[in-house]
Design an enzyme around this catalytic site. Sequence first.
Site, PDB file in Angstrom:
ATOM      1  N   ALA A   1      46.143  26.591 -14.057  1.00 24.23           N
ATOM      2  CA  ALA A   1      47.652  26.761 -13.846  1.00 24.23           C
ATOM      3  C   ALA A   1      47.977  25.783 -12.876  1.00 24.23           C
ATOM      4  CB  ALA A   1      47.907  28.269 -13.367  1.00 24.23           C
TER       5      ALA A   1
ATOM      6  N   TYR B   1      40.836  48.729  -3.569  1.00 21.60           N
ATOM      7  CA  TYR B   1      41.894  48.182  -3.120  1.00 21.60           C
ATOM      8  C   TYR B   1      41.971  47.372  -1.920  1.00 21.60           C
ATOM      9  CZ  TYR B   1      44.267  49.287  -7.624  1.00 21.60           C
ATOM     10  OH  TYR B   1      44.621  49.286  -9.029  1.00 21.60           O
TER      11      TYR B   1
ATOM     12  N   ASN C   1      48.447  28.827 -20.312  1.00 20.85           N
ATOM     13  CA  ASN C   1      47.102  29.730 -19.867  1.00 20.85           C
ATOM     14  C   ASN C   1      46.011  28.933 -19.737  1.00 20.85           C
ATOM     15  OD1 ASN C   1      46.712  32.429 -19.260  1.00 20.85           O
ATOM     16  ND2 ASN C   1      46.008  32.972 -21.340  1.00 20.85           N
TER      17      ASN C   1
ATOM     18  N   HIS D   1      54.210  45.521 -11.460  1.00 24.34           N
ATOM     19  CA  HIS D   1      52.976  46.407 -11.248  1.00 24.34           C
ATOM     20  C   HIS D   1      52.942  46.874  -9.930  1.00 24.34           C
ATOM     21  CE1 HIS D   1      51.348  45.127 -15.494  1.00 24.34           C
ATOM     22  NE2 HIS D   1      52.197  46.115 -15.595  1.00 24.34           N
TER      23      HIS D   1
ATOM     24  N   ARG E   1      40.295  44.231  -2.214  1.00 23.73           N
ATOM     25  CA  ARG E   1      41.236  43.009  -2.884  1.00 23.73           C
ATOM     26  C   ARG E   1      42.401  42.738  -1.599  1.00 23.73           C
ATOM     27  NH1 ARG E   1      43.244  45.205  -8.246  1.00 23.73           N
ATOM     28  NH2 ARG E   1      44.341  43.522  -8.132  1.00 23.73           N
TER      29      ARG E   1
ATOM     30  N   GLY F   1      49.460  32.517 -17.409  1.00 23.51           N
ATOM     31  CA  GLY F   1      48.289  33.162 -16.673  1.00 23.51           C
ATOM     32  C   GLY F   1      48.090  34.572 -17.030  1.00 23.51           C
ATOM     33  N   THR F   2      48.566  34.942 -18.148  1.00 23.83           N
ATOM     34  CA  THR F   2      48.524  36.454 -18.513  1.00 23.83           C
ATOM     35  C   THR F   2      48.008  36.571 -19.954  1.00 23.83           C
ATOM     36  OG1 THR F   2      49.785  38.472 -18.859  1.00 23.83           O
ATOM     37  CG2 THR F   2      50.871  36.555 -19.216  1.00 23.83           C
TER      38      THR F   2
HETATM   39  C1  BJW Z   1      43.963  31.236 -16.098  1.00 20.01           C
HETATM   40  C2  BJW Z   1      43.418  30.883 -15.186  1.00 20.01           C
HETATM   41  C3  BJW Z   1      43.964  29.497 -14.564  1.00 20.01           C
HETATM   42  C4  BJW Z   1      42.341  32.436 -15.752  1.00 20.01           C
HETATM   43  N1  BJW Z   1      44.933  29.171 -14.880  1.00 20.01           N
HETATM   44  N2  BJW Z   1      45.300  30.994 -16.425  1.00 20.01           N
HETATM   45  C5  BJW Z   1      48.138  51.255 -27.055  1.00 20.01           C
HETATM   46  C6  BJW Z   1      48.824  50.098 -27.671  1.00 20.01           C
HETATM   47  C7  BJW Z   1      49.621  49.647 -26.962  1.00 20.01           C
HETATM   48  C8  BJW Z   1      50.049  50.003 -25.497  1.00 20.01           C
HETATM   49  C9  BJW Z   1      49.332  51.022 -24.940  1.00 20.01           C
HETATM   50  C10 BJW Z   1      47.982  51.718 -25.909  1.00 20.01           C
HETATM   51  N3  BJW Z   1      47.441  52.664 -24.963  1.00 20.01           N
HETATM   52  C11 BJW Z   1      48.106  52.352 -23.663  1.00 20.01           C
HETATM   53  C12 BJW Z   1      49.198  51.964 -23.678  1.00 20.01           C
HETATM   54  C13 BJW Z   1      50.176  51.479 -22.649  1.00 20.01           C
HETATM   55  C14 BJW Z   1      49.139  50.788 -21.511  1.00 20.01           C
HETATM   56  C15 BJW Z   1      48.431  49.557 -22.001  1.00 20.01           C
HETATM   57  O1  BJW Z   1      48.959  48.550 -22.035  1.00 20.01           O
HETATM   58  N4  BJW Z   1      47.176  49.634 -22.380  1.00 20.01           N
HETATM   59  C16 BJW Z   1      46.424  48.388 -23.091  1.00 20.01           C
HETATM   60  C17 BJW Z   1      45.164  48.412 -22.176  1.00 20.01           C
HETATM   61  C18 BJW Z   1      46.426  48.780 -24.501  1.00 20.01           C
HETATM   62  N5  BJW Z   1      50.101  50.360 -20.502  1.00 20.01           N
HETATM   63  C19 BJW Z   1      50.496  51.070 -19.704  1.00 20.01           C
HETATM   64  O2  BJW Z   1      50.043  52.352 -19.318  1.00 20.01           O
HETATM   65  C20 BJW Z   1      51.796  50.842 -18.653  1.00 20.01           C
HETATM   66  N6  BJW Z   1      52.502  51.756 -18.459  1.00 20.01           N
HETATM   67  C21 BJW Z   1      53.217  52.082 -19.485  1.00 20.01           C
HETATM   68  O3  BJW Z   1      53.415  51.525 -20.835  1.00 20.01           O
HETATM   69  O4  BJW Z   1      54.310  52.728 -19.751  1.00 20.01           O
HETATM   70  C22 BJW Z   1      55.324  53.392 -20.495  1.00 20.01           C
HETATM   71  C23 BJW Z   1      56.581  52.615 -20.385  1.00 20.01           C
HETATM   72  C24 BJW Z   1      56.704  51.328 -21.120  1.00 20.01           C
HETATM   73  C25 BJW Z   1      57.925  50.735 -20.996  1.00 20.01           C
HETATM   74  C26 BJW Z   1      58.867  51.089 -20.265  1.00 20.01           C
HETATM   75  C27 BJW Z   1      58.641  52.372 -19.352  1.00 20.01           C
HETATM   76  C28 BJW Z   1      57.420  53.000 -19.583  1.00 20.01           C
HETATM   77  C29 BJW Z   1      51.144  50.580 -17.225  1.00 20.01           C
HETATM   78  C30 BJW Z   1      50.308  49.204 -17.148  1.00 20.01           C
HETATM   79  C31 BJW Z   1      49.895  49.035 -15.661  1.00 20.01           C
HETATM   80  C32 BJW Z   1      48.805  47.898 -15.541  1.00 20.01           C
HETATM   81  N7  BJW Z   1      48.200  48.009 -14.340  1.00 20.01           N
HETATM   82  C33 BJW Z   1      47.368  47.200 -13.928  1.00 20.01           C
HETATM   83  C34 BJW Z   1      46.642  47.385 -12.418  1.00 20.01           C
HETATM   84  C35 BJW Z   1      47.875  47.188 -11.569  1.00 20.01           C
HETATM   85  C36 BJW Z   1      47.257  47.209 -10.119  1.00 20.01           C
HETATM   86  C37 BJW Z   1      45.842  46.145  -9.873  1.00 20.01           C
HETATM   87  O5  BJW Z   1      46.298  45.006 -10.029  1.00 20.01           O
HETATM   88  O6  BJW Z   1      44.919  46.636  -9.648  1.00 20.01           O
HETATM   89  O7  BJW Z   1      47.825  45.752 -13.800  1.00 20.01           O
HETATM   90  S1  BJW Z   1      46.105  46.785 -15.144  1.00 20.01           S
HETATM   91  C38 BJW Z   1      45.970  44.801 -14.844  1.00 20.01           C
HETATM   92  O8  BJW Z   1      46.394  44.411 -16.114  1.00 20.01           O
HETATM   93  C39 BJW Z   1      46.911  44.769 -13.882  1.00 20.01           C
HETATM   94  C40 BJW Z   1      47.403  43.418 -14.469  1.00 20.01           C
HETATM   95  O9  BJW Z   1      48.824  43.292 -13.754  1.00 20.01           O
HETATM   96  C41 BJW Z   1      47.601  43.869 -15.913  1.00 20.01           C
HETATM   97  C42 BJW Z   1      47.679  42.701 -16.753  1.00 20.01           C
HETATM   98  O10 BJW Z   1      46.672  41.578 -16.445  1.00 20.01           O
HETATM   99  P1  BJW Z   1      46.895  40.040 -16.557  1.00 20.01           P
HETATM  100  O11 BJW Z   1      47.881  39.657 -15.491  1.00 20.01           O
HETATM  101  O12 BJW Z   1      47.317  39.734 -17.813  1.00 20.01           O
HETATM  102  O13 BJW Z   1      45.479  39.504 -16.406  1.00 20.01           O
HETATM  103  P2  BJW Z   1      44.257  39.327 -17.246  1.00 20.01           P
HETATM  104  O14 BJW Z   1      42.861  39.332 -16.386  1.00 20.01           O
HETATM  105  O15 BJW Z   1      44.345  40.315 -18.405  1.00 20.01           O
HETATM  106  O16 BJW Z   1      44.596  37.974 -17.961  1.00 20.01           O
HETATM  107  C43 BJW Z   1      44.286  36.649 -17.180  1.00 20.01           C
HETATM  108  C44 BJW Z   1      44.652  35.568 -18.000  1.00 20.01           C
HETATM  109  O17 BJW Z   1      44.664  34.091 -17.279  1.00 20.01           O
HETATM  110  C45 BJW Z   1      43.482  35.419 -19.172  1.00 20.01           C
HETATM  111  O18 BJW Z   1      44.236  34.766 -20.364  1.00 20.01           O
HETATM  112  C46 BJW Z   1      42.997  33.959 -18.585  1.00 20.01           C
HETATM  113  O19 BJW Z   1      42.168  33.238 -19.596  1.00 20.01           O
HETATM  114  C47 BJW Z   1      43.905  33.255 -17.800  1.00 20.01           C
HETATM  115  N8  BJW Z   1      43.481  32.286 -16.576  1.00 20.01           N
HETATM  116  N9  BJW Z   1      42.344  31.647 -15.119  1.00 20.01           N
HETATM  117  C48 BJW Z   1      45.803  29.861 -15.925  1.00 20.01           C
HETATM  118  N10 BJW Z   1      43.101  29.107 -13.379  1.00 20.01           N
END
Ligand code: BJW
Length: 231
Positions: free
Chosen positions: A217, A53, A199, A109, A56, A173-174
Site C-alpha cells: 500500500a 487488545y 491490495n 468496526h 495492540r 488492503g482488505t
Molecule cells: C496488504 C499489505 C500491504 C497485507 N499493502 N495490502 C456467513 C456469510 C456471510 C456473512 C456472515 C456469515 N456468518 C457470519 C457472517 C457475518 C460476519 C462475517 O462477515 N463473518 C465472516 C467471517 C464470514 N460479520 C459480522 O458479524 C459483522 N456484523 C454483521 O454482519 O452484523 C449484521 C449487520 C450487517 C449489516 C448491517 C447491520 C447489521 C461484524 C464484523 C466485525 C468484524 N470485527 C473484526 C474485529 C474488530 C476489532 C479488531 O480489530 O480486533 O474486524 S474481525 C477483523 O476482520 C477486523 C477487521 O476489520 C475485519 C476485516 O479484515 P481486513 O481489514 O479485511 O483485514 P485482513 O487481515 O482480512 O486482510 C488484509 C489484506 O491486506 C489481505 O488481503 C492482505 O493481502 C493485504 N495486505 N499487507 C496492501 N502492505
Amino acid sequence: MNIFILTGAGVSAESGLGVFRGPGAALWKRHDPIQLATPEAFARDPALVHEFYNARRRNLIAASPNAAHVALARLEASLAQRGGALTLVTQNIDDLHERGGSIRVIHMHGELLKARCASCGAVSDYRDDLAVDSRCDCDGALRPHVVWFGETPLYMDEIYAALDVADLFVAIGTSGAVYPAASFVREARAKGLRCCELNLEASENAEEFDDRRYGPASETVPSWVEEILAR
Ligand code: BJW
Ligand code: ZN
C-alpha cells in the site's frame, strides 16, 4: 468527483500493525485473533480478550502512519479544494488515518483508543490498559469500543448514503472476507460505479473490481492518488 474508499488492515501493515488474513498474518501468536473477536470470547475470558487488545493498543500508540495514510489525507484535501469529496470508511480500529492527516474517517468496526461501558453504552477516549475491574462512572464494566462478530457495525446509514452519491469505489488492503464491508463492492457495482482494488494480492472478491493493482500500500496508494489528482 466523489470517491468512496474502504480500507482494511493492509493499509496499516507497513506501520507494524498486524493483519488478520493473507501473507504474514500473525496478529497475535498465542491465540487466533478471529476466535477472540467475539462477544462470546469476552464473556468466557474477559482477561484474555483485554490482554489481546491491550497489547495492540500499546503497539498502536508506538506506531506511525505510513505513506498510504498520508496520500489518502492529501487526496481528501485536494478533492475538497476542487469541489469534490472523499468518504473514507475504515474497518481498522487504529487511528493512523487521522494521524496521517485525514479529517473525516468513518470507523465502522470501532476504535481501539476508546472504551465503551457495557451497561450505559457511554464511549470515552481510553489509552491505558483495560482490565476486568475497569469501571465506568455508572459502575458498569468497560470493554474495548470495537465491533466483534455478530455485532452491528457502526455508521451503516451514513455509509450507504455515501455509496449512493459516489462516482468511484476503491478498496484498499482488505481481504474481502468480512461482511458487510465485503459486500460494498457489489452494491457499488449495482449502482454502476467503477470499482478499484489496491491490495498486496487478489482479495476474495477480486473479480468484482474493474481495476486491480497489487503491491504494498505504501507504493500503490501514493501512485494511484497522483494518477487521480492528475486527471
Ligand atoms: C496488504 C499489505 C500491504 C497485507 N499493502 N495490502 C456467513 C456469510 C456471510 C456473512 C456472515 C456469515 N456468518 C457470519 C457472517 C457475518 C460476519 C462475517 O462477515 N463473518 C465472516 C467471517 C464470514 N460479520 C459480522 O458479524 C459483522 N456484523 C454483521 O454482519 O452484523 C449484521 C449487520 C450487517 C449489516 C448491517 C447491520 C447489521 C461484524 C464484523 C466485525 C468484524 N470485527 C473484526 C474485529 C474488530 C476489532 C479488531 O480489530 O480486533 O474486524 S474481525 C477483523 O476482520 C477486523 C477487521 O476489520 C475485519 C476485516 O479484515 P481486513 O481489514 O479485511 O483485514 P485482513 O487481515 O482480512 O486482510 C488484509 C489484506 O491486506 C489481505 O488481503 C492482505 O493481502 C493485504 N495486505 N499487507 C496492501 N502492505
Ligand atoms: Zn456506564
